[in-house]
Motif scaffolding. Structure first.
Motif, mmCIF file in Angstrom:
data_model
loop_
_atom_site.group_PDB
_atom_site.id
_atom_site.type_symbol
_atom_site.label_atom_id
_atom_site.label_comp_id
_atom_site.label_asym_id
_atom_site.label_seq_id
_atom_site.Cartn_x
_atom_site.Cartn_y
_atom_site.Cartn_z
ATOM 1 N N ARG A 1 70.200 76.992 49.876
ATOM 2 C CA ARG A 1 68.844 76.621 49.485
ATOM 3 C C ARG A 1 68.044 77.838 49.002
ATOM 4 O O ARG A 1 67.236 77.745 48.083
ATOM 5 N N ALA A 2 68.299 78.986 49.664
ATOM 6 C CA ALA A 2 67.546 80.205 49.358
ATOM 7 C C ALA A 2 68.158 81.000 48.214
ATOM 8 O O ALA A 2 67.554 81.954 47.736
ATOM 9 N N GLY A 3 69.371 80.637 47.811
ATOM 10 C CA GLY A 3 70.058 81.430 46.793
ATOM 11 C C GLY A 3 70.651 82.711 47.352
ATOM 12 O O GLY A 3 70.828 83.686 46.625
ATOM 13 N N LEU A 4 70.943 82.717 48.656
ATOM 14 C CA LEU A 4 71.585 83.874 49.287
ATOM 15 C C LEU A 4 73.062 83.573 49.517
ATOM 16 O O LEU A 4 73.455 82.413 49.646
ATOM 17 N N ALA A 5 73.860 84.624 49.598
ATOM 18 C CA ALA A 5 75.251 84.441 50.001
ATOM 19 C C ALA A 5 75.301 84.278 51.518
ATOM 20 O O ALA A 5 74.414 84.739 52.233
ATOM 21 N N CYS A 6 76.324 83.595 51.984
ATOM 22 C CA CYS A 6 76.456 83.377 53.433
ATOM 23 C C CYS A 6 77.876 83.705 53.856
ATOM 24 O O CYS A 6 78.837 83.215 53.270
ATOM 25 N N ILE A 7 77.983 84.562 54.881
ATOM 26 C CA ILE A 7 79.287 84.924 55.432
ATOM 27 C C ILE A 7 79.337 84.407 56.863
ATOM 28 O O ILE A 7 78.416 84.663 57.644
ATOM 29 N N VAL A 8 80.396 83.666 57.188
ATOM 30 C CA VAL A 8 80.509 83.166 58.566
ATOM 31 C C VAL A 8 81.821 83.615 59.180
ATOM 32 O O VAL A 8 82.872 83.552 58.554
ATOM 33 N N LEU A 9 81.730 84.098 60.413
ATOM 34 C CA LEU A 9 82.911 84.485 61.185
ATOM 35 C C LEU A 9 83.179 83.400 62.212
ATOM 36 O O LEU A 9 82.338 83.126 63.073
ATOM 37 N N LEU A 10 84.345 82.783 62.111
ATOM 38 C CA LEU A 10 84.645 81.651 62.984
ATOM 39 C C LEU A 10 85.902 81.924 63.801
ATOM 40 O O LEU A 10 86.875 82.487 63.278
ATOM 41 N N PRO A 11 85.885 81.516 65.070
ATOM 42 C CA PRO A 11 87.110 81.599 65.865
ATOM 43 C C PRO A 11 88.140 80.609 65.300
ATOM 44 O O PRO A 11 87.863 79.409 65.253
ATOM 45 N N ALA A 12 89.283 81.123 64.871
ATOM 46 C CA ALA A 12 90.262 80.270 64.182
ATOM 47 C C ALA A 12 90.706 79.117 65.072
ATOM 48 O O ALA A 12 91.029 79.302 66.248
ATOM 49 N N GLY A 13 90.667 77.924 64.521
ATOM 50 C CA GLY A 13 91.161 76.745 65.229
ATOM 51 C C GLY A 13 90.262 76.264 66.351
ATOM 52 O O GLY A 13 90.615 75.349 67.093
ATOM 53 N N LYS A 14 89.078 76.857 66.502
ATOM 54 C CA LYS A 14 88.252 76.541 67.666
ATOM 55 C C LYS A 14 86.939 75.859 67.302
ATOM 56 O O LYS A 14 86.063 75.721 68.151
ATOM 57 N N ILE A 15 86.769 75.482 66.042
ATOM 58 C CA ILE A 15 85.518 74.790 65.734
ATOM 59 C C ILE A 15 85.820 73.384 65.221
ATOM 60 O O ILE A 15 86.858 73.135 64.628
ATOM 61 N N ALA A 16 84.896 72.481 65.492
ATOM 62 C CA ALA A 16 85.090 71.076 65.109
ATOM 63 C C ALA A 16 85.176 70.970 63.588
ATOM 64 O O ALA A 16 84.464 71.665 62.856
ATOM 65 N N LEU A 17 86.027 70.066 63.160
ATOM 66 C CA LEU A 17 86.350 69.960 61.734
ATOM 67 C C LEU A 17 85.125 69.676 60.855
ATOM 68 O O LEU A 17 84.986 70.251 59.770
ATOM 69 N N GLY A 18 84.246 68.813 61.319
ATOM 70 C CA GLY A 18 83.076 68.460 60.515
ATOM 71 C C GLY A 18 82.210 69.677 60.202
ATOM 72 O O GLY A 18 81.629 69.793 59.121
ATOM 73 N N LYS A 19 82.156 70.600 61.147
ATOM 74 C CA LYS A 19 81.331 71.803 60.964
ATOM 75 C C LYS A 19 81.995 72.748 59.971
ATOM 76 O O LYS A 19 81.317 73.373 59.149
ATOM 77 N N LEU A 20 83.318 72.840 60.060
ATOM 78 C CA LEU A 20 84.058 73.658 59.094
ATOM 79 C C LEU A 20 83.871 73.085 57.689
ATOM 80 O O LEU A 20 83.621 73.819 56.722
ATOM 81 N N VAL A 21 83.952 71.766 57.608
ATOM 82 C CA VAL A 21 83.755 71.106 56.314
ATOM 83 C C VAL A 21 82.366 71.418 55.759
ATOM 84 O O VAL A 21 82.203 71.675 54.564
ATOM 85 N N GLN A 22 81.375 71.429 56.619
ATOM 86 C CA GLN A 22 80.014 71.757 56.152
ATOM 87 C C GLN A 22 79.955 73.159 55.556
ATOM 88 O O GLN A 22 79.415 73.361 54.472
ATOM 89 N N ALA A 23 80.530 74.135 56.262
ATOM 90 C CA ALA A 23 80.487 75.517 55.762
ATOM 91 C C ALA A 23 81.183 75.612 54.409
ATOM 92 O O ALA A 23 80.712 76.305 53.498
ATOM 93 N N ILE A 24 82.301 74.905 54.267
ATOM 94 C CA ILE A 24 83.016 74.896 52.984
ATOM 95 C C ILE A 24 82.142 74.249 51.909
ATOM 96 O O ILE A 24 81.946 74.797 50.817
ATOM 97 N N ALA A 25 81.594 73.081 52.234
ATOM 98 C CA ALA A 25 80.825 72.335 51.230
ATOM 99 C C ALA A 25 79.609 73.114 50.755
ATOM 100 O O ALA A 25 79.284 73.104 49.568
ATOM 101 N N TYR A 26 78.933 73.806 51.665
ATOM 102 C CA TYR A 26 77.726 74.561 51.286
ATOM 103 C C TYR A 26 78.068 75.902 50.626
ATOM 104 O O TYR A 26 77.184 76.659 50.258
ATOM 105 N N GLY A 27 79.365 76.188 50.523
ATOM 106 C CA GLY A 27 79.784 77.364 49.764
ATOM 107 C C GLY A 27 79.750 78.675 50.511
ATOM 108 O O GLY A 27 79.641 79.738 49.890
#
Ligand code: AN7
Length: 365
Positions: A108-134
């Protein structure tokens, strides 16, 4: 700085509504909002009846925020301030919901976003959100606590703003949920139950309640009752948990960033931090969906699991015998569908598209 996102008639977000109580926000702050907040406070007649004749229980349904969790309240403030400060990227570690919110508000702000996630430990819907929002997603061989430690180590670049709750703007935004509850009930509740992971939210709610108590906008501040998953309960045990484990992946946290703030909130309010088992969490999730029509993710159900535990334990637990209790349910159930599907009976094979076949299939159930 020029206001690149001026408030409009359509602007109903946390900053637009609660600006007077958000000193971080000035005229120079470009407001990045998705109309978060103003979530439903839903009376639960069944929970009320279970707890006691003189008790009213309400659910603050934070799953109805734009990215499906309470994180949006803090993210609107943190990302607005990051933009104001001239950051080009935002960075967070997450058990899922913070990364979903960060990714959306960065977009929304036009900023880049970097996320560090514990592999295999987050719910799929949330991972999908991070992917979808770029978002730029980096998964690590490690848990959330390791990821947050890495974020701290990456903190030296002024072009990158950290938007974990170690960023003080996050809790400022999150405290607005308390204002909404007081505004709606006419006063603060007697007790407030909520899940505890990194322990920012319990601290933020307490701050909101105290601020309005001090200003005379409420006559009391509630006892803050936090619920950790039994396998990830550092505050309850009084020491970090090296390998936290729980089905409630959002609160699988062994060394909470806001530990001391949360302890102060609990002490000042006469509250407590207690534990619920994974079975109790899943039972509460199912109970809420089936009895109240409110589908939340497992971590969110920890608050209600705690209340149901109090009902079973009677007098020794943390629920007042009379008055008002608010349980925050922090995130939407659709974020973590696997947890439900894994425990559900398999669907029967399809039947012919005929009235008789449907009736026969229903008879078998
Ligand atoms: C649904 O997204 O820590 O005690 O990285 O997603 O304020 O941490 C999420 C936490 C409760 C716990 N319910 O709140 C993250 C993250 C849900 C959550 C919590 C989280 P805090």
């Amino acid at each position: 700085m020029q206001k690149i996102f001026p408030p409009t008639l359509h602007d109903r977000g946390v900053i637009a509504r609660w600006r007077a109580w958000l000193p971080d926000i000035t005229d120079a702050t470009p407001v990045v909002s998705l109309n978060e907040g103003s979530t439903p406070l839903i009376h639960s007649p069944r929970l009320s009846a279970l707890v006691g004749r003189d008790v009213r229980v309400f659910l603050k349904y934070e799953g109805l925020n734009p990215t499906g969790s309470f994180k949006d309240r803090g993210m609107t403030v943190a990302v607005s301030k990051a933009l104001e400060a001239g950051a080009r990227s935002i960075l967070c570690a997450s058990t899922g919901n913070t990364s979903a919110a960060a990714a959306a508000y960065a977009a929304r702000a036009g900023l880049a976003c970097i996320v560090l996630l514990p592999a295999g430990k987050i719910a799929l819907g949330k991972l999908v959100q991070a992917i979808a929002y770029g978002a730029k997603i980096v998964t690590i061989d490690g848990n959330f606590d390791d990821a947050l430690q890495l974020v701290r180590e990456l903190a030296d670049d002024p072009a990158i703003a950290i938007v974990n709750s170690i960023n003080p703007h996050r809790l400022e935004g999150q405290k607005t949920a308390s204002f909404e509850i007081i505004a709606e009930l006419g006063d603060a509740p007697d007790a407030h139950f909520l899940p505890v992971g990194n322990a920012g939210n319990i601290s933020a709610y307490h701050r909101g309640y105290r601020e309005w108590l001090t200003l005379g906008r409420a006559t009391r501040a509630p006892r803050m009752i936090g619920w950790q998953a039994a396998g990830a309960a550092p505050i309850f045990h009084g020491q970090p948990v090296a390998k936290p484990e729980t089905v409630a992946s959002a609160i699988r946290i062994g060394n909470p960033a806001s530990w001391s703030l949360a302890s102060a909130a609990v002490a000042e309010s006469g509250g407590a931090v207690d534990i619920v088992s994974d079975d109790e969490i899943l039972a509460a999730q199912s109970w809420l969906a089936r009895h109240e029509g409110i589908f939340v993710e497992p971590a969110s159900a920890a608050s209600v699991a705690g209340l149901l535990k109090c009902v079973r334990q009677g007098g020794e637990c943390h629920a007042p015998a009379s008055g008002t209790i608010v349980c925050t349910v922090t995130g939407h159930g659709l974020k973590d569908t696997v947890t439900v599907l894994d425990r559900a009976a398999a669907l029967a094979p399809p039947v012919p598209a005929k009235r008789e076949a449907i009736l026969a299939a229903l008879d078998e159930n």
